[in-house]
Design a protein around this motif. Structure first.
Motif, short mmCIF file in Angstrom:
data_model
loop_
_atom_site.label_atom_id
_atom_site.label_comp_id
_atom_site.label_asym_id
_atom_site.label_seq_id
_atom_site.Cartn_x
_atom_site.Cartn_y
_atom_site.Cartn_z
N LEU A 67 0.83 -1.21 0.00
CA LEU A 67 0.00 0.00 0.00
C LEU A 67 0.86 1.27 0.00
O LEU A 67 0.76 2.11 -0.89
CB LEU A 67 -0.93 -0.04 1.22
N GLY A 68 1.74 1.40 0.99
CA GLY A 68 2.50 2.64 1.14
C GLY A 68 3.86 2.64 0.45
O GLY A 68 4.47 3.69 0.30
N ASN A 69 4.36 1.46 0.10
CA ASN A 69 5.71 1.29 -0.46
C ASN A 69 6.79 1.82 0.49
O ASN A 69 7.83 2.29 0.07
CB ASN A 69 5.83 1.97 -1.84
N ILE A 70 6.50 1.71 1.80
CA ILE A 70 7.54 2.07 2.77
C ILE A 70 7.81 0.97 3.80
O ILE A 70 8.84 1.00 4.47
CB ILE A 70 7.25 3.40 3.52
N CYS A 71 6.90 0.01 3.95
CA CYS A 71 7.12 -1.05 4.96
C CYS A 71 7.40 -2.41 4.33
O CYS A 71 8.52 -2.90 4.39
CB CYS A 71 5.90 -1.14 5.89
N ARG A 72 6.37 -3.02 3.70
CA ARG A 72 6.51 -4.41 3.25
C ARG A 72 7.25 -4.55 1.92
O ARG A 72 8.20 -5.34 1.81
CB ARG A 72 5.13 -5.07 3.15
N HIS A 89 3.48 8.32 0.27
CA HIS A 89 4.91 8.27 0.59
C HIS A 89 5.81 8.33 -0.65
O HIS A 89 6.96 7.88 -0.61
CB HIS A 89 5.22 7.03 1.43
N ASP A 95 -0.11 -5.82 7.34
CA ASP A 95 0.44 -4.46 7.28
C ASP A 95 0.99 -4.10 8.66
O ASP A 95 0.24 -4.02 9.63
CB ASP A 95 -0.71 -3.53 6.88
P1 4NP Z 1 3.11 -0.71 3.56
O1 4NP Z 1 2.55 -0.10 4.95
O2 4NP Z 1 1.91 -0.83 2.66
O3 4NP Z 1 3.64 -2.06 3.96
O4 4NP Z 1 4.15 0.25 3.06
C1 4NP Z 1 1.87 1.12 5.00
C2 4NP Z 1 2.57 2.29 5.06
C3 4NP Z 1 1.90 3.51 5.12
C4 4NP Z 1 0.52 3.52 5.14
C5 4NP Z 1 -0.18 2.33 5.07
C6 4NP Z 1 0.49 1.12 5.00
N1 4NP Z 1 -0.17 4.75 5.25
O5 4NP Z 1 -1.40 4.73 5.36
O6 4NP Z 1 0.46 5.83 5.20
#
Ligand code: 4NP
Length: 153
Positions: free
Chosen positions: A10-15, A43, A123
């Motif tokens: 979703l955010g391209n910062i965690c997973r 992000h 997430d």
């Molecule tokens: P990701 O996690 O999809 O694993 O990068 C998230 C990071 C940020 C957000 C949601 C999920 N956000 O809502 O900002």
């Protein structure tokens, strides 16, 4: 031509930054390209979450150079395989597919370990460091399986 693999969350910062870093560490970079993207715009241009950076670093993987970007339709032309982290990502990415060929490129990453069971990589954004470590372990196992298959081809 290198084989190109895209990791999507979703955010391209965690997973997906972790998935990108882990898979890239297992493949020869003269034959493969590994990248990642998010379905949400918040992000764009940002480095990965500090907790993902820390988990990766503990495992000898540097993801600090990565920057967030948004998934776009042209990635269907650019990439051979698109791995998504959860079923919401799957729906968001599939919505943008133009044809069956596009759709065939998209797979839930944990389908690699649990075929047909629709298991999500949870997430960890609102969680703790331990949640990032758990995500790392899941992605490590899935990427090991993906890398083995890709290297056999
Ligand atoms: P990701 O996690 O999809 O694993 O990068 C998230 C990071 C940020 C957000 C949601 C999920 N956000 O809502 O900002």
């Amino acid at each position: 031509m290198p084989v190109k693999i895209l990791m999507v969350c979703l955010g391209n910062i965690c997973r997906s930054p972790l998935a990108e870093g882990i898979l890239a560490s297992k493949l020869p970079m003269d034959q493969f390209v590994v990248d990642s993207a998010g379905t949400g715009h918040w992000h764009i241009g940002n480095p990965p979450d500090k907790r993902s950076i820390f988990t990766a670093q503990k495992n000898g993987i540097d993801i600090t150079h990565q920057r967030g970007k948004l998934f776009k339709t042209s990635f269907y032309d650019e990439f051979d395989f698109i791995y998504v982290m959860d079923t919401n990502n799957y729906e968001d990415v599939i919505k943008m597919a133009r044809n069956e060929e596009d759709k065939k490129k998209v797979q839930l990453i944990l389908d690699e370990l649990f075929p047909g069971e629709n298991v999500d990589v949870p997430d960890p954004y609102h969680g703790f460091q331990s949640n990032f470590d758990q995500v790392y372990e899941m992605l490590e196992e899935a990427c090991e399986s993906i890398a083995k298959k890709l290297l056999k081809k």
